[in-house]
Design a protein around this motif. Structure first.
Motif, PDB file in Angstrom:
ATOM      1  N   PRO A  47       0.805  -1.225   0.000  1.00 28.35           N
ATOM      2  CA  PRO A  47       0.000   0.000   0.000  1.00 28.35           C
ATOM      3  C   PRO A  47       0.838   1.276   0.000  1.00 28.35           C
ATOM      4  O   PRO A  47       0.289   2.382  -0.072  1.00 28.35           O
ATOM      5  N   ALA A  48       2.149   1.141   0.080  1.00 28.37           N
ATOM      6  CA  ALA A  48       3.012   2.326   0.121  1.00 28.37           C
ATOM      7  C   ALA A  48       2.883   3.125  -1.179  1.00 28.37           C
ATOM      8  O   ALA A  48       2.956   2.570  -2.272  1.00 28.37           O
ATOM      9  N   ALA A  49       2.700   4.423  -1.050  1.00 28.57           N
ATOM     10  CA  ALA A  49       2.655   5.295  -2.217  1.00 28.57           C
ATOM     11  C   ALA A  49       4.083   5.538  -2.706  1.00 28.57           C
ATOM     12  O   ALA A  49       4.970   5.837  -1.909  1.00 28.57           O
ATOM     13  N   VAL A  50       4.301   5.394  -4.014  1.00 24.57           N
ATOM     14  CA  VAL A  50       5.630   5.581  -4.582  1.00 24.57           C
ATOM     15  C   VAL A  50       5.681   6.879  -5.368  1.00 24.57           C
ATOM     16  O   VAL A  50       4.862   7.118  -6.258  1.00 24.57           O
ATOM     17  N   VAL A  51       6.647   7.722  -5.014  1.00 22.47           N
ATOM     18  CA  VAL A  51       6.908   8.961  -5.750  1.00 22.47           C
ATOM     19  C   VAL A  51       8.326   8.849  -6.315  1.00 22.47           C
ATOM     20  O   VAL A  51       9.273   8.630  -5.564  1.00 22.47           O
ATOM     21  N   VAL A  52       8.458   8.978  -7.633  1.00 24.79           N
ATOM     22  CA  VAL A  52       9.771   8.808  -8.233  1.00 24.79           C
ATOM     23  C   VAL A  52      10.540  10.124  -8.226  1.00 24.79           C
ATOM     24  O   VAL A  52       9.958  11.210  -8.317  1.00 24.79           O
ATOM     25  N   LEU A  53      11.847  10.014  -8.105  1.00 27.40           N
ATOM     26  CA  LEU A  53      12.758  11.146  -8.178  1.00 27.40           C
ATOM     27  C   LEU A  53      13.423  11.126  -9.545  1.00 27.40           C
ATOM     28  O   LEU A  53      13.890  10.079  -9.996  1.00 27.40           O
ATOM     29  N   THR A  54      13.474  12.258 -10.215  1.00 21.66           N
ATOM     30  CA  THR A  54      14.013  12.265 -11.568  1.00 21.66           C
ATOM     31  C   THR A  54      14.630  13.614 -11.909  1.00 21.66           C
ATOM     32  O   THR A  54      14.498  14.582 -11.173  1.00 21.66           O
ATOM     33  N   THR A  55      15.317  13.658 -13.025  1.00 19.79           N
ATOM     34  CA  THR A  55      15.849  14.894 -13.591  1.00 19.79           C
ATOM     35  C   THR A  55      15.106  15.162 -14.881  1.00 19.79           C
ATOM     36  O   THR A  55      15.187  14.374 -15.810  1.00 19.79           O
ATOM     37  N   PHE A  56      14.363  16.239 -14.940  1.00 21.33           N
ATOM     38  CA  PHE A  56      13.481  16.513 -16.080  1.00 21.33           C
ATOM     39  C   PHE A  56      14.243  16.607 -17.396  1.00 21.33           C
ATOM     40  O   PHE A  56      15.342  17.125 -17.452  1.00 21.33           O
ATOM     41  N   ASP A  57      13.632  16.072 -18.464  1.00 26.44           N
ATOM     42  CA  ASP A  57      14.165  16.073 -19.825  1.00 26.44           C
ATOM     43  C   ASP A  57      15.303  15.081 -20.017  1.00 26.44           C
ATOM     44  O   ASP A  57      15.896  15.044 -21.079  1.00 26.44           O
ATOM     45  N   THR A  58      15.628  14.292 -19.013  1.00 29.60           N
ATOM     46  CA  THR A  58      16.658  13.278 -19.209  1.00 29.60           C
ATOM     47  C   THR A  58      16.128  11.882 -18.901  1.00 29.60           C
ATOM     48  O   THR A  58      16.776  10.902 -19.210  1.00 29.60           O
ATOM     49  N   ASP A  59      14.964  11.775 -18.302  1.00 32.33           N
ATOM     50  CA  ASP A  59      14.465  10.474 -17.879  1.00 32.33           C
ATOM     51  C   ASP A  59      13.165  10.133 -18.586  1.00 32.33           C
ATOM     52  O   ASP A  59      12.089  10.432 -18.104  1.00 32.33           O
ATOM     53  N   GLU A  60      13.283   9.462 -19.722  1.00 33.12           N
ATOM     54  CA  GLU A  60      12.107   9.126 -20.514  1.00 33.12           C
ATOM     55  C   GLU A  60      11.384   7.890 -19.984  1.00 33.12           C
ATOM     56  O   GLU A  60      10.373   7.478 -20.537  1.00 33.12           O
ATOM     57  N   HIS A  61      11.890   7.305 -18.911  1.00 37.00           N
ATOM     58  CA  HIS A  61      11.263   6.111 -18.342  1.00 37.00           C
ATOM     59  C   HIS A  61      10.192   6.447 -17.316  1.00 37.00           C
ATOM     60  O   HIS A  61       9.607   5.545 -16.716  1.00 37.00           O
ATOM     61  N   ILE A  62       9.918   7.737 -17.124  1.00 38.33           N
ATOM     62  CA  ILE A  62       8.968   8.099 -16.072  1.00 38.33           C
ATOM     63  C   ILE A  62       7.567   7.568 -16.353  1.00 38.33           C
ATOM     64  O   ILE A  62       6.835   7.204 -15.428  1.00 38.33           O
ATOM     65  N   LEU A  63       7.181   7.453 -17.628  1.00 38.08           N
ATOM     66  CA  LEU A  63       5.852   6.941 -17.939  1.00 38.08           C
ATOM     67  C   LEU A  63       5.717   5.507 -17.456  1.00 38.08           C
ATOM     68  O   LEU A  63       4.679   5.098 -16.936  1.00 38.08           O
TER      69      LEU A  63
ATOM     70  N   VAL B 281       4.697  20.602 -16.039  1.00 37.22           N
ATOM     71  CA  VAL B 281       5.804  19.649 -16.043  1.00 37.22           C
ATOM     72  C   VAL B 281       5.350  18.261 -16.456  1.00 37.22           C
ATOM     73  O   VAL B 281       5.842  17.701 -17.426  1.00 37.22           O
ATOM     74  N   ILE B 282       4.378  17.694 -15.736  1.00 37.03           N
ATOM     75  CA  ILE B 282       3.926  16.350 -16.068  1.00 37.03           C
ATOM     76  C   ILE B 282       3.285  16.317 -17.442  1.00 37.03           C
ATOM     77  O   ILE B 282       3.411  15.340 -18.184  1.00 37.03           O
ATOM     78  N   GLY B 283       2.605  17.409 -17.813  1.00 29.22           N
ATOM     79  CA  GLY B 283       2.001  17.460 -19.142  1.00 29.22           C
ATOM     80  C   GLY B 283       3.049  17.371 -20.239  1.00 29.22           C
ATOM     81  O   GLY B 283       2.916  16.596 -21.185  1.00 29.22           O
ATOM     82  N   ARG B 284       4.091  18.153 -20.129  1.00 26.05           N
ATOM     83  CA  ARG B 284       5.167  18.116 -21.123  1.00 26.05           C
ATOM     84  C   ARG B 284       5.811  16.746 -21.174  1.00 26.05           C
ATOM     85  O   ARG B 284       6.099  16.208 -22.236  1.00 26.05           O
ATOM     86  N   LEU B 285       6.032  16.174 -19.993  1.00 21.94           N
ATOM     87  CA  LEU B 285       6.747  14.908 -19.927  1.00 21.94           C
ATOM     88  C   LEU B 285       5.939  13.777 -20.529  1.00 21.94           C
ATOM     89  O   LEU B 285       6.429  13.002 -21.354  1.00 21.94           O
ATOM     90  N   ILE B 286       4.664  13.662 -20.139  1.00 23.05           N
ATOM     91  CA  ILE B 286       3.829  12.606 -20.688  1.00 23.05           C
ATOM     92  C   ILE B 286       3.630  12.802 -22.180  1.00 23.05           C
ATOM     93  O   ILE B 286       3.707  11.858 -22.962  1.00 23.05           O
ATOM     94  N   ASP B 287       3.382  14.040 -22.608  1.00 24.22           N
ATOM     95  CA  ASP B 287       3.225  14.303 -24.034  1.00 24.22           C
ATOM     96  C   ASP B 287       4.459  13.867 -24.808  1.00 24.22           C
ATOM     97  O   ASP B 287       4.366  13.282 -25.888  1.00 24.22           O
ATOM     98  N   HIS B 288       5.627  14.146 -24.260  1.00 21.57           N
ATOM     99  CA  HIS B 288       6.883  13.796 -24.929  1.00 21.57           C
ATOM    100  C   HIS B 288       7.020  12.290 -25.095  1.00 21.57           C
ATOM    101  O   HIS B 288       7.323  11.787 -26.169  1.00 21.57           O
ATOM    102  N   VAL B 289       6.749  11.549 -23.996  1.00 21.89           N
ATOM    103  CA  VAL B 289       6.912  10.101 -24.046  1.00 21.89           C
ATOM    104  C   VAL B 289       5.862   9.466 -24.945  1.00 21.89           C
ATOM    105  O   VAL B 289       6.159   8.571 -25.732  1.00 21.89           O
ATOM    106  N   VAL B 290       4.615   9.927 -24.845  1.00 16.40           N
ATOM    107  CA  VAL B 290       3.559   9.380 -25.688  1.00 16.40           C
ATOM    108  C   VAL B 290       3.848   9.652 -27.154  1.00 16.40           C
ATOM    109  O   VAL B 290       3.699   8.793 -28.018  1.00 16.40           O
ATOM    110  N   ARG B 291       4.304  10.887 -27.463  1.00 17.84           N
ATOM    111  CA  ARG B 291       4.616  11.235 -28.843  1.00 17.84           C
ATOM    112  C   ARG B 291       5.759  10.396 -29.374  1.00 17.84           C
ATOM    113  O   ARG B 291       5.748   9.931 -30.512  1.00 17.84           O
ATOM    114  N   THR B 292       6.763  10.170 -28.544  1.00 17.21           N
ATOM    115  CA  THR B 292       7.903   9.356 -28.948  1.00 17.21           C
ATOM    116  C   THR B 292       7.458   7.938 -29.281  1.00 17.21           C
ATOM    117  O   THR B 292       7.885   7.338 -30.259  1.00 17.21           O
ATOM    118  N   GLY B 293       6.563   7.405 -28.435  1.00 17.47           N
ATOM    119  CA  GLY B 293       6.068   6.052 -28.683  1.00 17.47           C
ATOM    120  C   GLY B 293       5.248   5.980 -29.950  1.00 17.47           C
ATOM    121  O   GLY B 293       5.346   5.028 -30.721  1.00 17.47           O
TER     122      GLY B 293
END
Length: 225
Positions: free
Chosen positions: A78-94, A132-144
């Motif tokens: 049940p633990a909530a997981v929050v990932v730590l990342t560096t924006f624009d370098t981690d495409e695995h966030i999705l 931030v999350i909008g740009r990131l998800i859009d980037h990963v979805v577009r790449t896919g």
């Protein structure tokens, strides 16, 4: 969650762990119950200490944060997981969000924002900063999408089919979740009580077979592909 939010910090950099620990320990309602240096150790500590929230780095020696998040979800933790990342370098966030993570923090996030983010997750909200999350998800979805898939494997088609199961009002709430709005903001925007918003969110999660609001946001973003 309890009045005191119990947090586990997972990062292979001891300086990062120290810095996050100092930041979080400054708040009376947050307790750092442990630290881990890789994903495998994180899984062991979660099983032993049962924290409320895990701050998980993505890139680590040994088991990475993505694999650990997936393992924790598979175990039913049940633990909530929050990932730590560096924006624009981690495409695995999705992948991390699909694995059940409820949001992410940038490693250069100001201390007060880190504390407020932890509190927000503890209160049942997801951490979705629209710019931030909008740009990131859009980037990963577009790449896919640009990689080229058959229509049967197209994430946008699958997302649209899933969202079609919602009523018009449920879809309005889902879109607001995709914009990163909190329950209070959705309440004000759609003119319904916070209690009603929570009821809608619960129904949406059930209908879409999502475990958290971030996964709903992913579907909303993917449906626009």
């Amino acid at each position: 969650m309890a009045d005191v939010i119990r947090v586990l910090i997972v990062d292979d950099d001891p300086l990062v762990r120290m810095g996050l620990s100092l930041v979080l320990r400054a708040s009376a309602d947050i307790e750092v119950v442990g630290e881990a240096s890789d994903g495998a150790q994180a899984i062991e500590v979660v099983e032993r200490l049962a924290p409320d929230l895990v701050l998980m780095d993505i890139r680590m020696a040994g088991m990475d944060g993505l694999s650990a998040a997936e393992a924790l979800r598979a175990s039913g933790s049940p633990a909530a997981v929050v990932v730590l990342t560096t924006f624009d370098t981690d495409e695995h966030i999705l992948r991390a969000l699909r694995a059940g993570a409820v949001g992410f923090l940038l490693k250069d996030t100001p201390p007060l924002e880190i504390i407020e983010s932890v509190r927000r997750v503890a209160a049942g909200e997801s951490m979705l900063s629209p710019p931030v999350i909008g740009r990131l998800i859009d980037h990963v979805v577009r790449t896919g999408a640009d990689a080229g898939r058959s229509s049967a494997d197209d994430p946008a088609s699958r997302a649209r089919a899933a969202l079609a199961r919602l009523t018009d009002r449920e879809r309005e709430v889902a879109d607001a979740i995709g914009e990163g709005r909190s329950n209070a903001e959705i309440s004000a925007t759609l003119y319904m009580s916070v209690t009603t918003v929570k009821a809608y969110v619960s129904r949406i999660l059930a209908k879409l077979r999502c475990t958290n609001r971030v996964q709903v946001a992913i579907l909303v973003y993917e449906s626009r592909g």
